[in-house]
Design a protein around this motif. Sequence first.
Motif, short mmCIF file in Angstrom:
data_model
loop_
_atom_site.label_atom_id
_atom_site.label_comp_id
_atom_site.label_asym_id
_atom_site.label_seq_id
_atom_site.Cartn_x
_atom_site.Cartn_y
_atom_site.Cartn_z
N GLN A 1 0.81 -1.22 0.00
CA GLN A 1 0.00 0.00 0.00
C GLN A 1 0.84 1.27 0.00
N ASP A 2 2.13 1.17 0.34
CA ASP A 2 2.98 2.36 0.38
C ASP A 2 3.81 2.53 -0.88
N ILE A 3 3.52 1.75 -1.92
CA ILE A 3 4.36 1.78 -3.12
C ILE A 3 4.21 3.11 -3.85
N ASP A 4 5.32 3.64 -4.32
CA ASP A 4 5.35 4.88 -5.09
C ASP A 4 5.46 4.51 -6.57
N LEU A 5 4.39 4.72 -7.33
CA LEU A 5 4.35 4.30 -8.72
C LEU A 5 5.35 5.06 -9.59
N ASN A 6 5.83 6.20 -9.11
CA ASN A 6 6.76 7.00 -9.90
C ASN A 6 8.22 6.76 -9.53
N SER A 7 8.45 5.90 -8.54
CA SER A 7 9.81 5.68 -8.08
C SER A 7 10.54 4.65 -8.96
N LYS A 8 11.86 4.76 -8.99
CA LYS A 8 12.72 3.80 -9.70
C LYS A 8 13.84 3.41 -8.75
N ASN A 9 13.89 2.12 -8.43
CA ASN A 9 14.89 1.62 -7.48
C ASN A 9 15.86 0.68 -8.16
N GLN A 10 17.12 0.81 -7.78
CA GLN A 10 18.14 -0.09 -8.30
C GLN A 10 17.94 -1.48 -7.71
N VAL A 11 17.85 -2.49 -8.57
CA VAL A 11 17.64 -3.85 -8.11
C VAL A 11 18.95 -4.40 -7.56
N GLN A 12 18.88 -5.00 -6.37
CA GLN A 12 20.05 -5.60 -5.75
C GLN A 12 19.90 -7.12 -5.79
N TYR A 13 20.84 -7.78 -6.44
CA TYR A 13 20.80 -9.22 -6.56
C TYR A 13 21.65 -9.87 -5.46
N PHE A 14 21.13 -10.97 -4.93
CA PHE A 14 21.84 -11.71 -3.90
C PHE A 14 22.16 -13.10 -4.43
N SER A 15 23.41 -13.49 -4.34
CA SER A 15 23.82 -14.82 -4.81
C SER A 15 23.64 -15.83 -3.69
N ASN A 16 22.86 -16.87 -3.95
CA ASN A 16 22.73 -17.93 -2.97
C ASN A 16 24.02 -18.73 -2.90
N THR A 17 24.34 -19.21 -1.73
CA THR A 17 25.53 -20.02 -1.54
C THR A 17 25.12 -21.48 -1.36
N VAL A 18 26.00 -22.37 -1.73
CA VAL A 18 25.73 -23.80 -1.65
C VAL A 18 25.75 -24.25 -0.19
N GLN A 19 24.76 -25.09 0.15
CA GLN A 19 24.63 -25.60 1.51
C GLN A 19 24.68 -27.12 1.52
N VAL A 20 24.78 -27.67 2.72
CA VAL A 20 24.76 -29.13 2.88
C VAL A 20 23.45 -29.69 2.33
N ASN A 21 23.53 -30.83 1.66
CA ASN A 21 22.40 -31.54 1.03
C ASN A 21 21.97 -30.94 -0.31
N ASP A 22 22.62 -29.87 -0.76
CA ASP A 22 22.38 -29.41 -2.12
C ASP A 22 22.95 -30.45 -3.09
N ILE A 23 22.32 -30.54 -4.27
CA ILE A 23 22.82 -31.42 -5.32
C ILE A 23 23.28 -30.56 -6.49
#
Length: 245
Positions: A20-42
Amino acid sequence: MISILLLGSCATKKDILYYQDIDLNSKNQVQYFSNTVQVNDILYIKVISIVPESAVPFNIQLGNNGNVSTASLKLQGYLVLEDGTISFPILGTIKVKGLSVIKIQDLITKLIQDKGYLKEPTVTVRVINSKVTILGEVGAPGTYSFEEQTISLNQALGYAGGLSIFGVRKNVLIIREVDGIRTYTNLDFTKTDWFNGAYFYVKPNDVIIVNPNGPRILTAGYITSLGGILGIFSFGLSLYLLLKK
């Protein structure tokens, strides 16, 4: 009494509308997060060389036509053991826990080159058993697998059909395990202040829980609707008036 019941069963727009607080005129830089490999991943790992035959010992041998299902790849893939390692052909034991797929690609490439096995190899690494579990007031609760290396929380909830009208949007619980540590976080889906945080993107094995709101809890007892409550009240009142006469 009837008025209280009616008010208690109502939900306002503030309880239902997303962001409900979104600003339709705003432009935000997208920040990507890299997942790291964990135990039991294949992991699925493919090595390519200028001379294809020289890379064969490093690769999983597929069927004659090369068409293999994801389920088959999971059986033949490299499971990350409890000590955070995988056993890779020729190279032996490699520590991969806590690394992103890009760093694992670079590590395997370097090991192959440093040992002189291949010249300028190309290494591709993918996590092939990523999944997220979504429970509670959504269209289709369950566990969903995804092949992308990164999906957003909005995408994950979209797989489950989104939050139902009975879901509490201001208190969505995220249970996350990273490096053996379990954390709990509540997000408010009526706001966007978490969009640039660590929880905008899903991590494999996340659990998302959408709790029921007041009206849903009210209908979860023996009396399953407001009509039933009013019917009992009306019956009791009629009985009282008859006995009073």
